[in-house]
Design a protein around this motif. Structure first.
Motif, PDB file in Angstrom:
ATOM      1  N   LYS A   1      -5.913  -1.109  -6.182  1.00  0.00           N
ATOM      2  CA  LYS A   1      -5.825  -0.274  -4.983  1.00  0.00           C
ATOM      3  C   LYS A   1      -6.597  -0.847  -3.802  1.00  0.00           C
ATOM      4  O   LYS A   1      -6.136  -0.807  -2.663  1.00  0.00           O
ATOM      5  N   GLN A   2      -7.786  -1.388  -4.060  1.00  0.00           N
ATOM      6  CA  GLN A   2      -8.598  -1.892  -2.958  1.00  0.00           C
ATOM      7  C   GLN A   2      -8.137  -3.246  -2.438  1.00  0.00           C
ATOM      8  O   GLN A   2      -8.694  -3.759  -1.466  1.00  0.00           O
ATOM      9  N   ASN A   3      -7.107  -3.830  -3.078  1.00  0.00           N
ATOM     10  CA  ASN A   3      -6.633  -5.145  -2.641  1.00  0.00           C
ATOM     11  C   ASN A   3      -5.186  -5.130  -2.151  1.00  0.00           C
ATOM     12  O   ASN A   3      -4.550  -6.177  -2.066  1.00  0.00           O
TER      13      ASN A   3
ATOM     14  N   GLU B   1      -7.523  -2.774 -12.470  1.00  0.00           N
ATOM     15  CA  GLU B   1      -8.680  -1.993 -12.020  1.00  0.00           C
ATOM     16  C   GLU B   1      -9.061  -2.300 -10.572  1.00  0.00           C
ATOM     17  O   GLU B   1      -9.713  -1.500  -9.906  1.00  0.00           O
ATOM     18  N   ASN B   2      -8.615  -3.470 -10.061  1.00  0.00           N
ATOM     19  CA  ASN B   2      -8.931  -3.859  -8.674  1.00  0.00           C
ATOM     20  C   ASN B   2      -7.738  -3.715  -7.745  1.00  0.00           C
ATOM     21  O   ASN B   2      -7.774  -4.178  -6.606  1.00  0.00           O
TER      22      ASN B   2
ATOM     23  N   HIS C   1      -4.211  -3.864   0.877  1.00  0.00           N
ATOM     24  CA  HIS C   1      -4.106  -3.934   2.345  1.00  0.00           C
ATOM     25  C   HIS C   1      -3.596  -5.306   2.793  1.00  0.00           C
ATOM     26  O   HIS C   1      -4.104  -6.349   2.383  1.00  0.00           O
TER      27      HIS C   1
ATOM     28  N   SER D   1       0.813  -1.216   0.000  1.00  0.00           N
ATOM     29  CA  SER D   1       0.000   0.000   0.000  1.00  0.00           C
ATOM     30  C   SER D   1       0.848   1.268   0.000  1.00  0.00           C
ATOM     31  O   SER D   1       0.356   2.342  -0.355  1.00  0.00           O
TER      32      SER D   1
END
Length: 455
Positions: A156-158, A153-154, A160, A77
């Motif tokens: 940033k949210q993955n 596309e996925n 962590h 991150s």
């Protein structure tokens, strides 16, 4: 920057099962990782510990030990600002170094350890990573354009919880070691002796090199063309022109006005793929070995004189140099490490009057001595082969610096970084840059002529 609220006790317990608390001594933030020196407090004696006292609630004494450790962390991150190509390279560096410590160090420092490598690689207490969804386990290190398995596309949210860590012994001054740059010729000899032993440990060992190629990288080196963002090479001619225009006024040697040097950007561009291929051996190549890949002076801890130790030194008995940061290890020619090391951290004045040739020869002698241990036949590294590899590696290193750093280099940026020990001398010292440019101009002419069949 790593989240300071993250509890590190589960990680530290791998080194010290009875750890009860810890404090941060200092932090080092670099482009691809963050390092922290940590003082761990624990209730039982372990090596490298120092006994201290605390007090129970009832006023009775409690004995604790304190042990200094070094924790290297990569949190995915923290690199969201990077392009995926550059983020992937950072994550692959982590994967490579964890695998090196977990899978390869036990092989390199196995029974006997005739080369003394055990004392030249830090003790690793624990190393682990979780890159699921980002970098597939079987994805090659050099496949720079491989997309994340979850899709960009996925991404940033993955991120962590993704990343990893490496927990090492501390090599601070109190333990009898120091880092610096630039370094002297004598300090460089210690560094070159250590890396020669690393190279010798895998030299000619095809089964081991096959594992290195499959699990680490088939092209070792932070500056290897296969690792770099393709835009660096695409823009290298304009980067060189920008550098020349910015530094003409500081060029006391006139090298920047030499016709062949004016065209140096185009020449390097034209030869880049050829030179990279020449420096990319297969596992069966006669001179292939395991290379460090980022052998700058600040990736080596040098032994302090015993009387300079702040406290009792627990350094290895051999008191040789200790290499760190194995994130770029892989298959290559040892001269790639030698060239980067000499260019990165030795002042041009210290390379004059044959001193550069002397250093290269010292490395070759150390390599021959290490390889010949236990051999009945005496192996000799042909000097013409060695020097050709060294020249190729110098040209390749300039390609990296030219494409990665010199597009935006100015006298002001050099001045700002002049005391940055982690920055290569040729990107912070004008004399070092001009000296290296002149050298590579000559080396490149020789390689061009050989390629084109000219004497």
């Amino acid at each position: 920057m790593a989240d300071p609220s993250i509890d590190l006790l589960p990680i530290l317990s791998h080194a010290i099962p009875t750890v009860q608390s810890y404090s941060h001594i200092d932090n080092i933030v670099q482009g691809n990782a963050e390092g922290t020196r940590i003082l761990a407090r624990h209730s039982s004696s372990v090596s490298e510990g120092e006994r201290v006292l605390d007090v129970n609630d009832d006023g009775t004494d409690i004995e604790f030990d304190e042990t200094e450790l070094f924790l290297k962390r990569v949190l995915a991150s923290a690199y969201m600002h990077k392009s995926w190509t550059d983020m992937r390279r950072t994550l692959v560096y982590l994967r490579t170094e964890v695998r090196f410590y977990n899978e390869f160090v036990p092989l390199l420092v196995g029974e006997g350890d005739d080369l003394g490598l055990r004392d030249m690689i830090p003790i690793c207490h624990h190393a682990d990573y979780d890159l699921e969804g980002l970098v597939d386990e079987d994805s090659s290190a050099t496949t720079v354009n491989a997309p994340p398995s979850i899709g960009e596309e996925n991404l940033k949210q993955n991120l962590h919880g993704k990343g990893g860590h490496i927990l090492l012994q501390s090599l601070s001054p109190s333990h009898g070691y120091y880092q610096t740059s630039p370094i002297s010729v004598q300090e460089s000899i210690l560094c070159l002796d250590a890396v020669a032993r690393l190279h010798a440990s895998a030299w000619g060992n095809v089964p081991l090199l096959t594992q290195v190629s499959n699990r680490l990288s088939n092209a070792g080196g932070s500056y290897h063309l296969k690792f770099r963002n393709p835009k660096e090479l695409e823009n290298i001619v304009s980067s060189w022109d920008s550098f020349r225009n910015s530094f003409k006024g500081l060029d006391e040697t006139g090298i920047l006005e030499k016709e062949s040097v004016v065209a140096l950007g185009q020449r390097v561009y034209d030869m880049a793929e050829y030179i990279s291929d020449q420096l990319s051996p297969g596992v069966n190549d006669e001179y292939a070995t395991l290379v460090h890949g980022d052998y700058k002076a600040m990736n080596v801890f040098l032994p302090s004189r015993q009387e300079e130790c702040v406290s009792e030194c627990n350094a290895p008995s051999s008191k040789g140099a200790i290499m760190i940061d194995f994130s770029c290890v892989g298959i290559g020619f040892g001269m790639s490490d030698v060239a980067m090391h000499i260019v990165h951290a030795i002042l041009p004045a210290d390379l004059e009057n044959g001193q550069e040739e002397f250093l290269v020869e010292q490395y070759i002698i150390a390599l021959e001595d290490a390889i010949n241990q236990g051999r009945k036949d005496h192996w000799v590294f042909p000097r013409d082969v060695a020097w050709r590899q060294y020249q190729l590696a110098c040209i390749d290193y300039l390609r990296f610096i030219m494409g990665r750093f010199w597009k935006n280099a100015t006298p002001e940026s050099f001045e700002k970084k002049k005391n940055s020990k982690n920055t290569t001398l040729i990107n912070r010292d004008v004399k070092a840059a001009m000296s290296f440019i002149a050298k590579v101009d000559t080396y490149l002419e020789s390689i061009e002529n050989a390629k084109n069949g000219k004497p």
